[in-house]
Design a protein around this motif. Structure first.
Motif, PDB file in Angstrom:
ATOM      1  N   ASN A  81     -29.210  35.402   7.426  1.00  0.00           N
ATOM      2  CA  ASN A  81     -30.415  36.163   7.753  1.00  0.00           C
ATOM      3  C   ASN A  81     -31.364  35.361   8.640  1.00  0.00           C
ATOM      4  O   ASN A  81     -31.900  35.864   9.631  1.00  0.00           O
ATOM      5  N   MET A  82     -31.583  34.107   8.269  1.00  0.00           N
ATOM      6  CA  MET A  82     -32.521  33.276   9.032  1.00  0.00           C
ATOM      7  C   MET A  82     -31.955  32.896  10.400  1.00  0.00           C
ATOM      8  O   MET A  82     -32.702  32.783  11.379  1.00  0.00           O
ATOM      9  N   LEU A  83     -30.653  32.706  10.481  1.00  0.00           N
ATOM     10  CA  LEU A  83     -30.032  32.394  11.772  1.00  0.00           C
ATOM     11  C   LEU A  83     -30.195  33.565  12.739  1.00  0.00           C
ATOM     12  O   LEU A  83     -30.558  33.385  13.908  1.00  0.00           O
ATOM     13  N   LEU A  84     -29.951  34.774  12.235  1.00  0.00           N
ATOM     14  CA  LEU A  84     -30.097  35.964  13.065  1.00  0.00           C
ATOM     15  C   LEU A  84     -31.558  36.205  13.427  1.00  0.00           C
ATOM     16  O   LEU A  84     -31.870  36.613  14.555  1.00  0.00           O
ATOM     17  N   LEU A  85     -32.460  35.916  12.486  1.00  0.00           N
ATOM     18  CA  LEU A  85     -33.887  36.071  12.761  1.00  0.00           C
ATOM     19  C   LEU A  85     -34.341  35.091  13.832  1.00  0.00           C
ATOM     20  O   LEU A  85     -35.161  35.430  14.689  1.00  0.00           O
ATOM     21  N   TYR A  86     -33.795  33.887  13.803  1.00  0.00           N
ATOM     22  CA  TYR A  86     -34.167  32.862  14.779  1.00  0.00           C
ATOM     23  C   TYR A  86     -33.826  33.308  16.205  1.00  0.00           C
ATOM     24  O   TYR A  86     -34.675  33.268  17.099  1.00  0.00           O
ATOM     25  N   PHE A  87     -32.595  33.766  16.412  1.00  0.00           N
ATOM     26  CA  PHE A  87     -32.156  34.123  17.765  1.00  0.00           C
ATOM     27  C   PHE A  87     -32.757  35.448  18.236  1.00  0.00           C
ATOM     28  O   PHE A  87     -33.214  35.557  19.380  1.00  0.00           O
ATOM     29  N   SER A  88     -32.762  36.461  17.365  1.00  0.00           N
ATOM     30  CA  SER A  88     -33.340  37.744  17.775  1.00  0.00           C
ATOM     31  C   SER A  88     -34.854  37.626  17.939  1.00  0.00           C
ATOM     32  O   SER A  88     -35.455  38.279  18.802  1.00  0.00           O
ATOM     33  N   GLY A  89     -35.477  36.765  17.128  1.00  0.00           N
ATOM     34  CA  GLY A  89     -36.916  36.546  17.252  1.00  0.00           C
ATOM     35  C   GLY A  89     -37.280  35.908  18.576  1.00  0.00           C
ATOM     36  O   GLY A  89     -38.310  36.234  19.176  1.00  0.00           O
ATOM     37  N   ARG A  90     -36.449  34.985  19.060  1.00  0.00           N
ATOM     38  CA  ARG A  90     -36.688  34.352  20.356  1.00  0.00           C
ATOM     39  C   ARG A  90     -36.724  35.395  21.472  1.00  0.00           C
ATOM     40  O   ARG A  90     -37.578  35.365  22.351  1.00  0.00           O
ATOM     41  N   ILE A  91     -35.773  36.305  21.440  1.00  0.00           N
ATOM     42  CA  ILE A  91     -35.714  37.338  22.478  1.00  0.00           C
ATOM     43  C   ILE A  91     -36.919  38.267  22.369  1.00  0.00           C
ATOM     44  O   ILE A  91     -37.561  38.606  23.371  1.00  0.00           O
ATOM     45  N   PHE A  92     -37.239  38.692  21.142  1.00  0.00           N
ATOM     46  CA  PHE A  92     -38.358  39.606  20.925  1.00  0.00           C
ATOM     47  C   PHE A  92     -39.666  38.999  21.436  1.00  0.00           C
ATOM     48  O   PHE A  92     -40.436  39.648  22.158  1.00  0.00           O
ATOM     49  N   LEU A  93     -39.921  37.752  21.058  1.00  0.00           N
ATOM     50  CA  LEU A  93     -41.194  37.116  21.397  1.00  0.00           C
ATOM     51  C   LEU A  93     -41.288  36.722  22.869  1.00  0.00           C
ATOM     52  O   LEU A  93     -42.364  36.349  23.339  1.00  0.00           O
ATOM     53  N   SER A  94     -40.175  36.792  23.578  1.00  0.00           N
ATOM     54  CA  SER A  94     -40.242  36.596  25.032  1.00  0.00           C
ATOM     55  C   SER A  94     -40.760  37.856  25.724  1.00  0.00           C
ATOM     56  O   SER A  94     -41.120  37.829  26.900  1.00  0.00           O
TER      57      SER A  94
END
Length: 295
Positions: A81-94
């Motif tokens: 969950n945290m691994l997926l949140l890390y990568f998808s969060g990077r894209i979202f916050l860009s």
């Protein structure tokens, strides 16, 4: 004291996705340690925060529609969950800021929880099954499917081997959840789909110029304001320095001290950019931390 300030400063420099990861990991570690050290039942604390399937039980702990997303059933559960949140969060916050990220994240958790409860109270296949929901999967799925919907043709590197478009990834994870519903953890996969649906609808509406999270954001702000202590403004003494003209604003000295303070902050930030945070002296770290709290 310096170590404490270092930790607080580094936490304050994290983006909202990284902060959520830190909070989730901290909750997992504290819960696991408490259960092990005091020889408690695995759900001793979790039962107060997990989302029950029954509406009657939910009424007694309505906060669980949010809090269930901060508890995980095992190391692999929280890791992925945290691994997926890390990568998808990077894209979202860009693309967007932290407030919109939180809107999608928590609305995804709520949507996943609602789909979970509805499914276990409507479909005969789940009749008599005693279960509850934990995990950030629905919230993370909302973030992932949001970015897959908002920029479907954006390519990302998968497993460091090849590029793949985001909409392929989104479609793949949704199909995996659909296929696994009859096999195992039906409630979890249904919650994933609820989060995915929220992420998809949010992105489509936003693409059309409508932010469906503004109402949720206003509600959260209103609740937070209820718990804020009203701070009475202290009386201020206004005076003139000798030699100043009548009518000259009394904030001259404040502006000057404010300029000096900002120059010092800029100097410290330049030092960080050139030599890294560890190159700062203890006094510089303390000054920067206090300045951040005041701002």
């Amino acid at each position: 004291m310096s170590i404490s300030n270092d930790i607080k400063y580094k936490y304050n420099t994290l983006n909202v996705a990284d902060r959520l990861i830190v909070i989730n990991v901290a909750v997992y570690i504290l819960n696991t340690l408490a259960v092990a050290l005091f020889q408690l039942r695995p759900d001793f604390f979790m039962r107060w925060f997990e989302l029950p399937k029954g509406f009657g039980d939910f009424i007694t702990q309505p906060w669980s529609v949010i809090t269930y997303a901060f508890f995980h059933g095992g190391l692999s559960h929280i890791f992925w969950n945290m691994l997926l949140l890390y990568f998808s969060g990077r894209i979202f916050l860009s693309l967007f800021g932290g407030r919109r990220f939180l809107n999608v994240y928590f609305l995804g958790a709520i949507a996943g929880g609602v789909i979970f409860m509805l499914s276990y109270n409507i479909f005969p296949a789940f009749s008599g099954v005693n279960t509850s929901l934990i995990g950030a999967s629905a919230a993370v799925m909302a973030i992932l499917i949001f970015v897959c919907t908002y920029m479907p043709n954006q390519e990302v590197r998968l497993f460091f081997l090849f590029n793949v478009k985001l909409w392929y990834i989104g479609l793949g994870v949704v199909l995996i959840d659909l296929v696994q519903i009859p096999i195992s953890n039906a409630g979890g996969h249904l919650a994933h789909l609820g989060g995915a649906l929220l992420g998809y609808v949010y992105a489509r509406k936003l693409y059309d110029g409508k932010d469906i999270g503004t109402g949720f954001e206003r509600m959260v702000s209103a609740v937070v304001n209820l718990f804020k202590k009203r701070q009475d403004k202290p009386f201020k003494t206004v005076h003139r320095n000798r030699g100043t003209k009548a009518g000259t604003a009394s904030s001259v000295n404040y502006s000057q001290s404010g300029d000096d303070r900002q120059k010092k902050i800029d100097s410290i930030l330049d030092k960080i950019s050139k030599s890294g945070y560890e190159s700062l002296t203890r006094e510089e770290k303390d000054f920067l931390f206090k300045a951040g709290k005041e701002d």
